[in-house]
Design an enzyme around this catalytic site. Sequence first.
Site, mmCIF file in Angstrom:
data_model
loop_
_atom_site.group_PDB
_atom_site.id
_atom_site.type_symbol
_atom_site.label_atom_id
_atom_site.label_comp_id
_atom_site.label_asym_id
_atom_site.label_seq_id
_atom_site.Cartn_x
_atom_site.Cartn_y
_atom_site.Cartn_z
ATOM 1 N N LYS A 283 20.671 29.187 80.253
ATOM 2 C CA LYS A 283 21.817 29.940 79.745
ATOM 3 C C LYS A 283 22.058 31.156 80.642
ATOM 4 O O LYS A 283 22.584 30.987 81.724
ATOM 5 C CB LYS A 283 21.601 30.242 78.274
ATOM 6 C CG LYS A 283 21.734 28.907 77.516
ATOM 7 C CD LYS A 283 21.406 28.896 76.091
ATOM 8 C CE LYS A 283 21.700 27.499 75.555
ATOM 9 N NZ LYS A 283 20.767 27.042 74.541
ATOM 10 N N HIS B 228 19.234 32.456 73.793
ATOM 11 C CA HIS B 228 20.452 33.241 74.011
ATOM 12 C C HIS B 228 20.160 34.728 74.186
ATOM 13 O O HIS B 228 21.075 35.519 74.367
ATOM 14 C CB HIS B 228 21.428 33.077 72.838
ATOM 15 C CG HIS B 228 21.884 31.667 72.665
ATOM 16 N ND1 HIS B 228 22.916 31.113 73.392
ATOM 17 C CD2 HIS B 228 21.414 30.682 71.863
ATOM 18 C CE1 HIS B 228 23.080 29.853 73.029
ATOM 19 N NE2 HIS B 228 22.182 29.567 72.106
ATOM 20 N N SER C 146 22.829 30.750 67.686
ATOM 21 C CA SER C 146 23.824 30.217 68.612
ATOM 22 C C SER C 146 25.164 29.873 67.981
ATOM 23 O O SER C 146 26.148 29.758 68.698
ATOM 24 C CB SER C 146 23.261 28.992 69.317
ATOM 25 O OG SER C 146 22.852 28.038 68.378
HETATM 26 C C1 PLP Z 1 20.243 25.761 74.168
HETATM 27 C C2 PLP Z 1 19.145 26.027 73.217
HETATM 28 C C3 PLP Z 1 17.934 25.349 73.293
HETATM 29 C C4 PLP Z 1 17.739 24.195 74.219
HETATM 30 O O1 PLP Z 1 17.596 24.609 75.539
HETATM 31 P P1 PLP Z 1 17.909 23.586 76.713
HETATM 32 O O2 PLP Z 1 17.240 24.185 77.895
HETATM 33 O O3 PLP Z 1 19.385 23.503 76.830
HETATM 34 O O4 PLP Z 1 17.305 22.276 76.310
HETATM 35 C C5 PLP Z 1 16.922 25.710 72.429
HETATM 36 N N1 PLP Z 1 17.105 26.685 71.521
HETATM 37 C C6 PLP Z 1 18.262 27.349 71.408
HETATM 38 C C7 PLP Z 1 18.408 28.418 70.379
HETATM 39 C C8 PLP Z 1 19.324 27.031 72.235
HETATM 40 O O5 PLP Z 1 20.484 27.652 72.102
#
Ligand code: PLP
Length: 418
Positions: free
Chosen positions: A249, A218, A190
């Site tokens: 996302k 992602h 990320s």
């Molecule tokens: C955003 C994210 C999470 C957390 O997910 P949420 O649903 O926002 O709690 C976990 N792992 C990665 C790699 C992320 O980018």
Amino acid sequence: MAAPDKKTMSTLDAILTQELADLETQHLRRRLQVLEEMLPAGKVRVAGQVLLNLSSNDYLGLATDLRLITAAQAAAARWGAGSTASRLIVGTLALHQEVEEAVAAFKRTPRAVLFNTGYMANVGVIAALMGRGDVIFSDKLNHASIIDGLRLAGAAFYRYPHRDMDHLAALLQKHQQARRKLIVTDSVFSVDGDLAPLRELVALKERYGAWLMIDEAHGTGVFGARGAGLAEALGLTEAIEIHMGTFSKALGSFGAYVAGSAPLIEMLHNKARSFIYSTALPPPVLGAMQAAVEIVRQEPARRSYLLTQAALFRQRLQEGGLETLASETQIIPVLVGDNALALEYAAALRQQGLMAVAIRPPTVPPGCARLRFSLSAAHNAEELSQAAATIVQVGRQLGLGERSGVKGQQMQTAAKLN
Ligand SMILES: *Cc1c(COP(=O)(O)O)cnc(C)c1O
């Protein structure tokens, strides 16, 4: 706001005020930014100004899609606003089961289970499966929720240098005798927007008898012919024991899934504390989830447009002499280095109508502050092209360009060694 009165200030507030001031001095203080309105084509209004939002994770533009909104409304109308209990008590609705079956079909795994967030999924899964006598191997750039899972599990853990398979192999060799061994990695990282070497990871885990868990937060909706993620894209679904991903996302709403074998999912029902001790996801979220999975399956043009635009955008930044690290996804960093300069860059872009957030330590190693741009299928191609030109131009004005590229290479190496 009135200045705090020293006499009435509690010791707690006095200490925290000092700590906040220290963060400010190091350019590390964070503040909430309020969006006043969500606008079409990936734009937002902030403090009265319309900005092209280059910071959201709404990769497919589904967060404001009418079909998700309608599905959320319909689910609320039929099932209510809340789920009334945790999953193992009376919080499992037929709707939860339907969505879990849809996720398993989408991921092509035998079973799936929903978690309330990706954070809770990572913390819950790792701590449920691993404990004393076990060893976990985690990429140094894995998401914070994985790191918290490692800490909670009570197992020994090693954070190998980013994507360094030789280092990982040596660790696996050294810990061959451990009771259980788990390798855990983001599929799309990320902060750097690069990809995990999944084929090599699968080869290593097979060679050393470890399990592999991948976080497709992602990757879901973005990679793979059906949008199921990087594992699908590489034909590795069956070789990977634990697939985790989110709906928060590319899928435009909220919540997360873990997909895998029946024994895995049933063990998570029994042992994952973040699953057990939290109220089940509410019906409107489940409705949005269902609609999103359908759209991802049926509209591959969204992800192909996204990845094509991302490649163009990255190329334009690189041609402008900016350092985009090893990005090969919809997430494109521009390495800046200094915290204050990264903040200045973000502020200057905002003046030009672009919203990009400066990512600073501790999210990235010291000296590796950067801007991170994330693209969306909602963005208009013309506006993205203009945005890239502006980013290059403003970067030049701040002394970033050809020369910072060289400096950038050194910093990338430093980050890898860190
Ligand atoms: C955003 C994210 C999470 C957390 O997910 P949420 O649903 O926002 O709690 C976990 N792992 C990665 C790699 C992320 O980018």
